[in-house]
Design a protein around this motif. Structure first.
Motif, short mmCIF file in Angstrom:
data_model
loop_
_atom_site.label_atom_id
_atom_site.label_comp_id
_atom_site.label_asym_id
_atom_site.label_seq_id
_atom_site.Cartn_x
_atom_site.Cartn_y
_atom_site.Cartn_z
N GLU A 84 0.83 -1.41 -0.10
CA GLU A 84 0.07 0.07 -0.10
C GLU A 84 0.85 1.29 -0.02
N ASP A 85 1.91 1.20 0.59
CA ASP A 85 2.69 2.56 0.93
C ASP A 85 3.91 2.75 0.21
N GLY A 86 4.25 1.80 -0.81
CA GLY A 86 5.37 1.77 -1.54
C GLY A 86 6.67 1.36 -0.79
N SER A 87 7.94 1.77 -1.36
CA SER A 87 9.21 1.35 -0.71
C SER A 87 9.75 2.39 0.23
N PHE A 88 10.77 1.68 1.14
CA PHE A 88 11.49 2.52 2.09
C PHE A 88 12.74 2.11 2.22
N SER A 89 13.63 3.22 2.54
CA SER A 89 14.95 2.82 2.94
C SER A 89 15.49 3.47 4.10
N GLN A 90 16.77 3.16 4.63
CA GLN A 90 17.14 3.56 5.80
C GLN A 90 16.38 2.99 6.96
N PRO A 91 17.17 2.38 8.06
CA PRO A 91 16.59 1.63 9.07
C PRO A 91 15.41 2.57 9.80
N SER A 92 15.81 3.60 10.33
CA SER A 92 14.64 4.51 10.95
C SER A 92 13.38 4.36 10.13
N LYS A 93 13.19 4.73 8.93
CA LYS A 93 12.18 4.82 8.38
C LYS A 93 11.57 3.43 8.09
N ILE A 94 12.47 2.25 7.85
CA ILE A 94 11.92 0.95 7.81
C ILE A 94 11.23 0.77 9.04
N ILE A 95 11.68 0.92 10.15
CA ILE A 95 11.20 0.73 11.74
C ILE A 95 10.00 1.39 11.66
N ILE A 96 9.78 2.37 11.38
CA ILE A 96 8.54 3.35 11.41
C ILE A 96 7.65 2.73 10.77
N GLN A 97 7.94 2.31 9.50
CA GLN A 97 6.78 1.65 8.73
C GLN A 97 6.35 0.32 9.40
N LEU A 98 7.18 -0.53 9.96
CA LEU A 98 6.96 -1.86 10.59
C LEU A 98 6.01 -1.61 11.78
N ARG A 99 6.21 -0.17 12.34
CA ARG A 99 5.44 0.00 13.62
C ARG A 99 4.32 0.64 13.14
N LYS A 100 4.08 1.01 12.05
CA LYS A 100 2.61 1.28 11.22
C LYS A 100 1.90 0.04 11.12
N GLN A 101 2.50 -1.00 10.75
CA GLN A 101 2.12 -2.11 10.48
C GLN A 101 1.74 -3.10 11.82
N LYS A 102 1.91 -2.38 12.90
CA LYS A 102 1.45 -2.75 14.21
C LYS A 102 2.81 -3.98 14.52
N TYR A 103 3.89 -3.82 14.17
CA TYR A 103 5.11 -4.67 14.45
C TYR A 103 5.98 -3.85 15.40
N ASN A 104 5.71 -3.85 16.56
CA ASN A 104 6.34 -2.63 17.51
C ASN A 104 7.12 -3.30 18.68
N ALA A 105 8.47 -3.30 18.58
CA ALA A 105 9.38 -4.02 19.72
C ALA A 105 9.47 -3.30 20.92
N ASP A 106 9.12 -2.05 20.78
CA ASP A 106 9.11 -1.19 21.88
C ASP A 106 7.77 -0.75 22.48
N TYR A 107 6.63 -1.52 22.22
CA TYR A 107 5.35 -1.57 22.71
C TYR A 107 5.38 -1.42 24.19
N ASP A 108 6.27 -2.31 25.05
CA ASP A 108 6.03 -2.34 26.45
C ASP A 108 6.99 -1.41 27.22
N LEU A 109 7.82 -0.69 26.49
CA LEU A 109 8.67 0.30 27.32
C LEU A 109 8.03 1.36 27.82
N SER A 110 8.64 1.92 28.95
CA SER A 110 8.00 3.04 29.62
C SER A 110 8.40 4.40 28.81
N ALA A 111 7.76 5.47 29.31
CA ALA A 111 8.06 6.68 28.84
C ALA A 111 9.86 6.84 29.04
N LYS A 112 10.24 6.51 30.09
CA LYS A 112 11.62 6.78 30.42
C LYS A 112 12.59 6.11 29.49
#
Length: 316
Positions: free
Chosen positions: A60-88
């Motif tokens: 749906e969203d095309g293609s992405f490069s760079q780790p930070s942009k790829i990780i953001i896109q994976l989070r948009k797809q509900k794959y979030n390795a930081d889900y349980d982290l606190s604000a700190k």
């Protein structure tokens, strides 16, 4: 069923799932987050949808490069390795990732791509041997230039030139950064306890190549090997998340000649020199024809007219 997310990355070697730090970061994060990627491990970046590696292709969203942009896109797809982290912990993640990119990354670029011995004997040799012909005569030097520009960008100095003083500064910062990471990790399995996060992916991506790829000039490797918890941290991730890759790769002989090339083994040296020249000439001629610099005119022969010299015909 929707097509899976597709990740294009450099293939692995030396017991690593990929030889590239950015690709390792994305591969590790995807494993930590449980993202169902279809992974294409390739040695020709022009085969990726963005022309560089790593690259994530979505429907749906095309293609992405760079780790930070790829990780953001994976989070948009509900794959979030930081889900349980606190604000700190989230704030600490941002701070340490920034530290990695400012203090450790420049030294890693320097040790793999700028240090003459490491670059010629290991880095360039690997890319030249694995990139398909004839691109292996072109892409290693192009990647080298891109990495040097990246170093200048990270350091904020467009006129930066390699040298003994620069190396000393970069390595000082890198050793300090690795020591801080070791202190932050302590005796924990991962940086925030028993579950890996994006920070673990970034640290693994930066340190694993340094740990596994044997380099002639290994100042940074020596320091990393002295930090037992960081060394074990990288090894554990390889064993737990990349078991098929974690077996130690067979040792490869490193050339003792500082001026060794990509294909310096006789009797192929002369052949490869000739092939590289022919490829370069062919590329220039192809460009000249396609751009119209050189044209070929076809004129039917007429016996009653005098012969026209070819050079004069091209000048008209």
């Amino acid at each position: 069923m929707a097509a899976p997310l597709q990740l294009y990355c450099w293939r692995g070697d030396h017991g690593l799932p990929s030889v590239d730090a950015d690709c390792l970061t994305v591969l590790a994060y995807a494993k930590f987050a449980g993202a169902p990627l279809k992974v294409h491990k390739i040695t020709n970046p022009w085969r990726s949808p963005t022309g560089i590696l790593p690259a994530l292709k979505t429907r749906e969203d095309g293609s992405f490069s760079q780790p930070s942009k790829i990780i953001i896109q994976l989070r948009k797809q509900k794959y979030n390795a930081d889900y349980d982290l606190s604000a700190k912990e989230g704030a600490d993640t941002l701070a340490f990732v920034s530290l990695l990119e400012e203090k450790l990354l420049p030294a890693l670029i320097y040790t793999h791509w700028v240090d003459a011995k490491n670059y010629v004997d290991v880095t360039r040799r690997w890319y030249a041997e694995n990139i398909p012909f004839p691109l292996n005569f072109l892409l290693p030097n192009r990647i080298h230039g891109r990495q040097l520009e990246r170093l200048r960008l990270v350091r904020g100095d467009p006129t930066l030139e390699p040298g003994e003083q620069l190396e000393k500064e970069l390595y000082h910062d890198a050793l300090e950064c690795m020591t801080l990471l070791s202190q932050r990790l302590g005796s924990q399995k991962f940086f925030f306890g028993d579950s890996p996060s994006s920070l673990d992916a970034y640290v693994f991506g930066h340190l694993a190549p340094l740990l596994k790829i044997k380099l002639p000039n290994g100042k940074l490797q020596q320091h990393l090997n002295s930090l037992d918890n960081l060394r074990q941290f990288c090894t554990n991730i390889l064993v737990l998340y990349f078991p098929s890759e974690s077996r130690e790769a067979p040792a490869k002989k490193v050339s003792n000649h500082a001026d060794g090339g990509d294909f310096d083994n006789e009797p192929h040296k002369r052949r490869n020199q000739i092939l590289s020249v022919l490829f370069a000439v062919g590329a220039m001629l192809g460009y000249a024809f396609l751009s119209g610099i050189i044209t070929i005119k076809h004129t039917p022969a007429r016996l009653e007219e005098p012969h026209v010299d070819e050079e004069e015909e091209e000048e008209d």
